[in-house]
Design an enzyme around this catalytic site. Structure first.
Site, PDB file in Angstrom:
ATOM      1  CG  ASN A 122      -1.972   1.056   1.119  1.00 18.46           C
ATOM      2  OD1 ASN A 122      -2.411   1.321   0.181  1.00 18.46           O
ATOM      3  ND2 ASN A 122      -2.022   1.728   2.234  1.00 18.46           N
ATOM      4  N   GLY A 124       1.685   3.106  -2.902  1.00 17.11           N
ATOM      5  CA  GLY A 124       1.679   3.838  -4.172  1.00 17.11           C
ATOM      6  C   GLY A 124       0.348   4.854  -3.770  1.00 17.11           C
ATOM      7  CE  LYS A 135      -3.829   1.855  -8.633  1.00 19.38           C
ATOM      8  NZ  LYS A 135      -3.047   1.304  -9.801  1.00 19.38           N
ATOM      9  CD  GLN A 198       7.542   1.008   0.604  1.00 17.15           C
ATOM     10  OE1 GLN A 198       6.599   1.074  -0.082  1.00 17.15           O
ATOM     11  NE2 GLN A 198       8.550   0.844  -0.221  1.00 17.15           N
ATOM     12  CG  HIS A 231       7.024  -4.575  -4.542  1.00 16.27           C
ATOM     13  ND1 HIS A 231       7.666  -5.233  -5.065  1.00 16.27           N
ATOM     14  CD2 HIS A 231       5.906  -4.092  -5.314  1.00 16.27           C
ATOM     15  CE1 HIS A 231       7.483  -5.440  -6.451  1.00 16.27           C
ATOM     16  NE2 HIS A 231       6.464  -4.780  -6.691  1.00 16.27           N
ATOM     17  CG  ASN A 259       1.129  -5.511  -6.772  1.00 16.92           C
ATOM     18  OD1 ASN A 259       1.848  -5.588  -6.029  1.00 16.92           O
ATOM     19  ND2 ASN A 259       1.530  -5.428  -8.034  1.00 16.92           N
ATOM     20  CB  ILE A 260      -3.658  -2.663  -2.181  1.00 20.51           C
ATOM     21  CG1 ILE A 260      -4.751  -2.646  -1.477  1.00 20.51           C
ATOM     22  CG2 ILE A 260      -3.251  -1.414  -2.820  1.00 20.51           C
ATOM     23  CD1 ILE A 260      -4.841  -2.192  -0.148  1.00 20.51           C
ATOM     24  CE  LYS A 404      -0.535  -2.493 -11.938  1.00 19.61           C
ATOM     25  NZ  LYS A 404      -0.167  -2.495 -10.425  1.00 19.61           N
TER      26      LYS A 404
END
Ligand SMILES: *[C@@H]1O[C@H](CO)[C@@H](O)[C@H](O)[C@H]1NC(C)=O
Ligand SMILES: *[C@@H]1O[C@H](CO)[C@@H](O)[C@H](O)[C@H]1NC(C)=O
Length: 516
Positions: A122, A124, A135, A198, A231, A259-260, A404
């Site tokens: 998470n 992004g 996002k 992160q 990631h 990926n979320i 995306k």
């Protein structure tokens, strides 16, 4: 666009001799001196940055990871794979999902679920879809965001199996604050949510190879000076956060990472069961879900056998002469969905041994002010080669449903899918198993514009291909079938009238519908 670091690019270093062998081999004394100088200057700059504020313990930890990455960046030379050494993975190292599924599920699946935690990447932002903030907070279906759907899925597991599966969000400094605000709304849901950050690494000036940042802050221009390093950072930051130890102490054994924005990445009980039923001495420490490549995903990373290990091969690691071969659907048949099942004790072991080794991705960027920078990143799947008994599972395409672009969004908002307990499944009314190919033009790029241009989402059950370009709007209850192409040239506008049915049609010119 990013590319893997293939050779140290600084002209001085390269001018001496380009050695395409292994690490360090053939580095002359002169090059080694230069490398040392760059590294020392970097370390000094990092200390200066830390001295600009107080309470920098987390940043200091981040910088340790960054130094390690920067060190490798300066050292690694030549392509990271030797094409001649690439082998097809052995038969049983990529198993068809059907074989895993055929084993059925035991009564005790809840016990297995209790050993699992679900991790969503998470970090992004929604920028590429024209949205501010994380996002994961974009609405994708019936006002539900990616995060809402994830929470519903996990809550459903709890309700169905009385199992306690925690949700873990790996946030970045870009998404942490906004995400936490939203998390409050789930306090009364039956799901435990943990978060960790992160790392935050400094962007590097492409010329000087020094940080762009002038202080540790994120304000103004200096905000552009930092980035979350991809990631692959999950291993280090998960361990550093203390959360990995906490989950281990609660009896968790595996994480399911995805990926979320992949709405197909639900907890698959059959894969979980496969992992849990392995004999202890043959424990599979890493599963990568792969799926059959189509012409639309020729650039995706694939699995190869290399040095007796399964390894992820990304296009950026491929020597130029072999790129077409890499893209071929016949030679490399599958690609990585980034749905990964990873053993927690194994992560801890590899982290402590400092043996997690992932290819460096050098991502070039231009800052708003015009400055050229690079950011060093790694990808979570690249660590597969470090784990024991790694396995690929060839899953159905439905487990790879990434959103995306607004073209993807149109598909998941449509009647092609139905939503149940946070999971999307393809409608039984669709007669072919494939999803239509949708290409919306630049007037649709931002979610806001996209929503404004559809009064309601068209019926797409019988659609194969849709291309829309220019100033186009759709009225209520439009049906699209077969191949539909709608092109409004510059200055033209096309309003598809409410209730229209377009089957194998090309629409162009001007078509205005005015209110009266
Ligand atoms: C995570 O990052 C945000 C944004 O930089 C920061 O406010 C927060 O304190 C961080 N959380 C932890 C646990 O370090
Ligand atoms: C999940 O379900 C079990 C059994 O119903 C319950 O004891 C547990 O507290 C639930 N977990 C959460 C996080 O609500």
């Amino acid at each position: 666009s990013s590319h893997i670091h293939l050779g140290f690019s600084l002209s001085l270093l390269c001018s001496v001799e380009l050695n395409r062998g292994g690490l360090n081999a053939g580095m002359t004394e002169f090059q080694e001196k230069l490398r040392q100088q760059h590294e020392n200057s970097m370390h000094q700059e990092l200390e200066k940055l830390l001295s600009t504020t107080k309470g920098v313990e987390n940043s200091r930890k981040d910088f340790e990871g960054f130094k390690h990455l920067f060190h490798r960046f300066l050292q690694v030379k030549g392509p990271s794979v030797d094409w001649a050494k690439i082998n097809r993975p052995p038969e049983d190292s990529i198993q068809p999902y059907e074989r895993i599924h055929a084993k059925g599920l035991p009564e005790a699946i809840a016990a297995s679920l209790n050993k699992l935690a679900v991790v969503k990447l998470n970090g992004g932002l929604g920028t590429s879809m024209g949205c501010k903030g994380p996002k994961s907070l974009i609405s994708v279906r019936n006002e539900n965001t990616f995060l809402d759907l994830t929470v519903q899925q996990i809550e459903h597991l709890n309700k169905t199996y009385s199992a306690d599966v925690p949700l873990v969000l790996m946030n970045s400094f870009n998404t942490d604050e906004d995400t936490k605000k939203i998390l409050q709304k789930y306090t009364h849901h039956r799901v435990k949510i943990h978060t960790f950050n992160q790392s935050r690494y400094p962007r590097i000036n492409k010329e000087s190879l020094l940080p762009v940042a002038t202080n540790m802050g994120l304000i103004g221009e200096n905000g552009e000076a930092w980035y979350p390093p991809g990631h692959g950072d999950i291993y280090t930051s998960f361990c550093n956060s203390g959360l990995l130890d906490k989950l281990l102490s609660e009896g968790k054994e595996y994480i399911f990472v995805s990926n979320i924005d992949n709405l197909g990445a639900t907890v698959d009980l059959h894969i979980l069961n496969h992992l849990m039923s392995q004999p202890a001495d043959k424990r599979c420490e890493f599963v990568m879900e792969v799926t059959d490549k189509t012409r639309a995903d020729v650039k995706g990373g694939t699995l190869i056998q290399y040095d007796n290990k399964l390894r992820l091969l990304e296009i950026a690691q491929v020597p130029k002469a072999h790129v077409d071969e890499f893209k071929s659907v016949t030679k490399f048949k599958i690609f990585n969905t980034n749905n990964l099942w990873i053993s927690l004790p194994a992560i801890k072991r590899l982290h402590e041994q400092n043996t997690l080794d992932m290819e460096i991705i050098v991502n070039p960027k231009t800052l708003d002010g015009g400055l050229n920078v690079i950011q060093l990143e790694t990808a979570v799947g690249a660590a597969i080669k470090c784990f024991d008994n790694a396995l690929g599972i060839n899953v159905p395409r439905s487990r790879f449903l990434p959103v995306k672009t607004t073209s993807d969004l149109l598909l998941v908002m449509s009647n092609l899918y139905s939503l149940e307990a946070g999971s999307l499944t393809m409608s039984e009314k669709r007669e072919f198993p494939t999803t239509p190919h949708v290409k919306l033009g630049s007037s649709f790029t931002k979610v806001q514009d996209f929503l404004r241009r559809f009064e309601s989402i068209p019926d797409m059950l019988e659609l194969d291909h849709l291309t829309v370009s220019g100033d186009v709007t759709f009225g209520k209850q439009v049906a699209l079938k077969g191949t539909v192409i709608i092109i409004a040239n510059h200055g033209d506008r096309i309003d598809i009238p409410a209730g229209a049915m377009l089957e194998n049609k090309i629409v162009s010119g001007n078509l205005r519908i005015l209110d009266h």
